[in-house]
Design an enzyme around this catalytic site. Structure first.
Site, short mmCIF file in Angstrom:
data_model
loop_
_atom_site.label_atom_id
_atom_site.label_comp_id
_atom_site.label_asym_id
_atom_site.label_seq_id
_atom_site.Cartn_x
_atom_site.Cartn_y
_atom_site.Cartn_z
N ILE A 131 0.84 -1.20 0.00
CA ILE A 131 0.00 0.00 0.00
C ILE A 131 0.88 1.25 0.00
CG2 ILE A 131 -1.78 1.29 1.23
CD1 ILE A 131 -2.55 -1.30 2.64
N GLY B 131 1.94 -19.72 7.04
CA GLY B 131 3.09 -18.83 6.95
C GLY B 131 2.78 -17.37 7.20
N LYS C 225 4.27 0.62 13.36
CA LYS C 225 3.79 1.26 12.14
C LYS C 225 3.04 2.56 12.43
CE LYS C 225 3.63 -3.20 9.77
NZ LYS C 225 2.78 -4.31 9.31
N GLY D 247 3.93 -9.76 2.85
CA GLY D 247 4.20 -10.79 1.85
C GLY D 247 5.44 -10.47 1.05
#
Length: 405
Positions: free
Chosen positions: A131, A182, A200, A298
């Site tokens: 993003i 995962g 964050k 990811g």
């Protein structure tokens, strides 16, 4: 030719290398000149890798090579990564990182070094994965006074809560599935206890204030106490429980950053964000509000953001530093207000409270337990209400804020 070094060949680092070579032709067209990865730093051996000739175990090979002008740090953590990034910046090399812990803990120092050495320290990949949120905040939305940011900044917890909401799983079962797929580490503490989301929101808070906001200044609560019962009751109220990281700017200029499981009503698009996706809503006096949505983690999504910074730097090389993307160190007590002053509606689930009926509440269920949502109150007032319930023989089984944005 511009030469690039990649620090770390784990999930993200290998993704950066893979994506660079997969799209090299189009990347070079965007840069407007030739470029290549010269070094990959990792202490492990990759003798069977097609890039085996690029590997090094010595950071000095990179620091002392004047050909290398751009470094992509993908190691994680704030120990070796800090030492290596600092060394690269001190030598005048530009750095792009996906390392939210490093930026949240050492951002002010590293940005100051970059400014002094006339190079850039980029960190688009540190928040929200694929993003774009860092650059929009300090460029596209620069004309706005940002008043509030709130959203889902951790895909692992969102996956777990989604399984609880949609598949009727309890927390432990959902966590185990996240680990098997995962999405969660063997030690999931950083995710489920809210530390990842905290780092964050520190970065986003630092950007909108121009002051470094440290994790220790942020009220942080994870999702380990969330029960399937509360998930179902939230649905009866017309809401989903999400781990929300937020920062709100107060009238006096101070901010309240926090991370907490939160009820998000169905009229808010954030309530519909499922799986490992992230969403960040930004409120400003010019835009009203804007929602940024996408894969928050990811291999390739994060690599995409890292390479976006690399491409930006190589396109503009020699034109100075990106001075808008910066903040300075500060005493957080001067800018961070007590979270107990934050106001919102509050969800309560109370047992043993047959005679307890607070005023101005919306009752969700009144059977074995009393479940209700208050009018807007402060966290301090919610604590007082809990104390009153306890003193009258009741027990607060759950207490959660309701998102107000």
């Amino acid at each position: 030719m511009s030469k690039i070094a990649v620090l770390g060949y784990g999930v993200v680092g290998s993704g950066v290398v893979e994506l660079f070579y997969k799209n090299k032709e189009s990347i070079l067209k965007k840069i407007g000149k030739d470029a290549d990865i010269k070094y990959i730093l990792d202490i492990r051996d990759f003798s069977d890798s097609p890039y085996k000739d690029k590997f090094t175990k010595d950071i000095n090979d990179i620091v002392n090579d004047d050909e290398v002008t751009m470094v992509a740090e993908c190691m994680g953590g704030a120990t070796f990564a800090y030492d290596f990034v600092k060394a690269c910046l001190m030598s005048g090399k530009n750095v792009s990182t996906s390392n939210k812990e490093l930026v949240a803990k050492k951002g002010a120092e590293l940005l100051a070094i970059a400014k002094d050495k006339n190079c850039n320290f980029f960190f688009e990949a540190s928040v929200g994965g694929a993003i774009p949120i860092i650059r929009p905040l300090h460029k596209c939305l620069a004309a706005n006074e940002i008043t509030q940011i709130a959203g889902i900044l951790n895909g692992t917890t969102n996956f777990i809560l989604g399984k609880m909401i949609n598949d009727n799983m309890d927390f432990d079962t959902a966590l185990k599935m996240a680990q098997q797929l995962g999405y969660a580490e063997k030690d999931p503490t950083a995710d489920v206890e809210g530390h990842d989301a905290c780092r964050k929101i520190c970065i986003l808070s630092s950007l909108i204030t121009g002051k470094h906001i440290y994790p220790e200044s942020v009220y942080t609560k994870g999702i380990t106490d969330i029960t399937l019962k509360d998930v179902k009751l939230a649905g009866k109220f017309g809401a989903a429980i999400k781990l929300i990281a937020s920062v709100r700017k107060l009238a006096d200029g101070k901010i309240i950053p926090m991370v907490s499981p939160t009820l998000v009503t169905y009229d808010n698009l954030i309530s519909r964000v499922d799986d490992v996706f992230n969403a960040v809503m930004v409120c400003g006096d010019g835009i009203d509000r804007a929602l940024f949505y996408g894969r928050g983690a990811g291999k390739l999504p994060t690599a995409s953001a890292v390479l976006g910074d690399v491409i930006e730097q190589l396109k503009t090389e020699g034109r100075g530093t990106d001075t808008a993307q910066t903040w300075v160190d500060c005493d957080n007590s001067e800018i961070v207000a007590d979270y107990k002053n934050a106001e919102c509606r509050m969800y309560f689930r109370v047992s043993g409270a047959s005679d307890i009926r607070p005023e101005n509440i919306e009752i969700i269920e009144d059977a074995d337990e009393l479940v209700f949502v208050t009018q807007k109150i402060s966290f301090a007032e919610a604590d007082k209400l809990e104390a009153s319930i306890t003193s009258n023989g009741g027990k607060v089984e759950a207490k959660l804020p309701v998102l107000d944005i």
